[in-house]
Design a protein around this motif. Structure first.
Motif, short mmCIF file in Angstrom:
data_model
loop_
_atom_site.label_atom_id
_atom_site.label_comp_id
_atom_site.label_asym_id
_atom_site.label_seq_id
_atom_site.Cartn_x
_atom_site.Cartn_y
_atom_site.Cartn_z
N HIS A 10 0.88 -1.37 -0.02
CA HIS A 10 0.05 0.10 0.25
C HIS A 10 0.74 1.26 0.08
CE1 HIS A 10 -3.87 -1.73 0.93
NE2 HIS A 10 -3.47 -2.80 1.57
N THR A 11 0.41 2.17 -0.55
CA THR A 11 1.14 3.45 -0.28
C THR A 11 1.32 3.93 1.24
OG1 THR A 11 -0.65 5.12 -0.55
CG2 THR A 11 0.85 4.49 -2.82
N LYS A 12 2.14 4.35 1.72
CA LYS A 12 2.46 4.73 3.05
C LYS A 12 1.29 5.83 3.46
CE LYS A 12 5.47 6.35 6.80
NZ LYS A 12 6.82 6.86 6.92
N ASP A 13 0.97 6.84 2.52
CA ASP A 13 -0.39 7.71 2.85
C ASP A 13 -1.57 6.72 3.12
OD1 ASP A 13 -1.54 10.42 2.94
OD2 ASP A 13 -2.42 9.72 0.98
N HIS A 14 -1.75 5.61 2.22
CA HIS A 14 -3.09 5.22 2.36
C HIS A 14 -3.33 4.31 3.54
CE1 HIS A 14 -5.95 1.85 1.17
NE2 HIS A 14 -6.55 2.93 0.70
N PHE A 15 -1.92 3.59 3.69
CA PHE A 15 -1.98 2.89 4.84
C PHE A 15 -2.15 3.65 6.31
CE2 PHE A 15 0.76 1.22 8.38
CZ PHE A 15 0.04 -0.07 8.78
N GLU A 16 -1.54 4.79 6.32
CA GLU A 16 -1.64 5.60 7.51
C GLU A 16 -3.24 6.27 7.86
OE1 GLU A 16 1.49 8.17 7.16
OE2 GLU A 16 2.99 6.78 8.04
N LYS A 17 -3.60 6.64 6.43
CA LYS A 17 -4.86 7.47 6.37
C LYS A 17 -6.25 6.67 6.31
CE LYS A 17 -2.47 11.81 5.27
NZ LYS A 17 -2.17 12.92 4.30
N HIS A 18 -6.17 5.65 5.40
CA HIS A 18 -7.38 5.18 4.79
C HIS A 18 -7.36 3.57 5.35
CE1 HIS A 18 -7.82 8.71 2.49
NE2 HIS A 18 -6.74 8.66 2.05
N CYS A 19 -6.73 3.01 5.83
CA CYS A 19 -6.72 1.57 6.16
C CYS A 19 -7.48 1.45 7.51
CB CYS A 19 -5.46 0.90 6.44
SG CYS A 19 -4.61 0.47 4.77
N THR A 20 -8.41 0.74 7.67
CA THR A 20 -9.10 0.59 8.97
C THR A 20 -8.52 0.09 9.96
OG1 THR A 20 -9.79 -1.78 8.73
CG2 THR A 20 -11.28 -0.11 7.68
N SER A 21 -8.75 0.07 11.21
CA SER A 21 -7.89 -0.20 12.40
C SER A 21 -7.76 -1.97 12.09
CB SER A 21 -8.44 0.00 13.69
OG SER A 21 -9.78 -0.49 13.80
N GLN A 22 -8.44 -2.63 11.83
CA GLN A 22 -8.48 -4.00 11.51
C GLN A 22 -7.35 -4.15 10.29
OE1 GLN A 22 -12.10 -5.94 10.49
NE2 GLN A 22 -11.31 -7.87 11.38
N GLU A 23 -7.52 -3.51 9.54
CA GLU A 23 -6.47 -3.73 8.53
C GLU A 23 -4.96 -3.51 8.85
OE1 GLU A 23 -9.63 -2.87 4.59
OE2 GLU A 23 -8.34 -1.03 5.38
N GLU A 47 -3.89 -3.78 11.79
CA GLU A 47 -3.67 -4.74 12.73
C GLU A 47 -3.19 -5.91 11.99
OE1 GLU A 47 -6.64 -5.94 15.63
OE2 GLU A 47 -6.91 -3.93 15.97
N PHE A 48 -3.60 -6.26 10.63
CA PHE A 48 -3.29 -7.20 9.83
C PHE A 48 -1.90 -6.89 9.10
CE2 PHE A 48 -3.03 -9.07 5.56
CZ PHE A 48 -3.14 -10.46 5.75
N ILE A 49 -1.89 -5.78 8.74
CA ILE A 49 -0.68 -5.30 7.92
C ILE A 49 0.58 -4.94 8.82
CG2 ILE A 49 0.15 -3.45 6.20
CD1 ILE A 49 -2.49 -3.53 5.06
N GLY A 50 0.38 -4.27 9.69
CA GLY A 50 1.29 -3.57 10.55
C GLY A 50 2.47 -4.74 11.05
N PRO A 51 2.05 -5.78 11.60
CA PRO A 51 3.29 -6.62 11.99
C PRO A 51 3.90 -7.57 10.91
CG PRO A 51 0.97 -7.00 12.98
CD PRO A 51 0.81 -6.22 12.46
N ARG A 52 3.35 -7.37 9.90
CA ARG A 52 3.81 -8.17 8.64
C ARG A 52 4.93 -6.96 7.73
NH1 ARG A 52 -0.95 -10.45 9.78
NH2 ARG A 52 -1.06 -12.39 9.51
N ILE A 53 4.98 -5.75 7.92
CA ILE A 53 5.76 -4.92 7.38
C ILE A 53 7.17 -5.44 7.19
CG2 ILE A 53 6.65 -2.66 7.20
CD1 ILE A 53 3.89 -1.48 8.07
N ARG A 54 7.81 -5.47 5.92
CA ARG A 54 9.17 -5.72 5.74
C ARG A 54 9.88 -4.58 5.06
NH1 ARG A 54 10.67 -10.97 3.98
NH2 ARG A 54 12.73 -10.11 3.74
N PHE A 55 9.44 -3.69 4.33
CA PHE A 55 10.02 -2.92 3.75
C PHE A 55 9.25 -1.44 3.60
CE2 PHE A 55 11.84 -6.64 1.71
CZ PHE A 55 13.03 -6.57 2.08
N ILE A 56 9.81 -0.46 3.74
CA ILE A 56 9.20 0.75 3.56
C ILE A 56 10.01 1.50 2.56
CG2 ILE A 56 8.32 3.04 4.28
CD1 ILE A 56 7.60 1.83 6.88
N ASN A 57 9.86 1.89 1.27
CA ASN A 57 10.57 2.35 0.52
C ASN A 57 9.98 2.88 -0.73
OD1 ASN A 57 9.94 0.52 -1.64
ND2 ASN A 57 11.44 -0.73 -0.95
N ASN A 58 10.79 3.44 -1.71
CA ASN A 58 10.09 4.28 -2.89
C ASN A 58 10.74 3.67 -4.13
OD1 ASN A 58 12.47 5.65 -2.58
ND2 ASN A 58 11.46 7.55 -2.78
#
Length: 144
Positions: free
Chosen positions: A16-29, A31-42
């Protein structure tokens, strides 16, 4: 079908774009994505264009099994993901898979790093999906 792309020790990295993840993902989403993050890059890994990703990093998260694939597709069914060895570097991915909507259908774009791997290893496992309605075509045929 997607699991057919994985070799032993491979995982999917969805984004997901970082902006979408931070502003538009639900708290449940989150919770699913957060612990699985491996890379943040461009870094641009997509098989189309060469546009730099400015001012919006990508959050890449690890998916390991069919249940997690289903959960991730429930969050975003028009997806882009990488196939990569679990502990490998980001740019060493084997595939970029991207499901896109075209004028009259959906298109799964498959970009392979090792020429011939798809036809030799993956296609024999999934060929029964291909019918008159589901066709194999080059990206140039789809997007001339």
């Amino acid at each position: 079908m997607m699991l057919s792309f994985l070799n032993q020790g491979d995982i999917f990295l969805f984004f997901h774009t970082k902006d979408h993840f931070e502003k538009h993902c639900t708290s449940q989403e989150k919770e699913f994505i957060g612990p699985r993050i491996r890379f943040i890059n461009n870094e641009w890994v997509f098989p189309w264009g060469t546009q730099p990703l400015q001012n919006n990093s990508l959050v890449w998260y690890e998916i390991n099994n069919s249940n997690e694939v289903e959960e991730s597709l429930g969050i975003n069914n028009l997806f882009t993901c990488l196939v990569i060895q679990k502990n490998d570097e980001f740019m060493n991915h084997a595939y970029v898979l991207s499901l896109r909507e075209s004028v009259d259908s959906f298109v799964l774009i498959i970009d392979e790093k090792q020429k011939g791997d798809f036809m030799g290893r993956v296609f024999p496992k999934i060929k029964w999906y291909f019918t008159e309605e589901v066709k194999l075509a080059s990206i140039e045929e789809i997007y001339p």
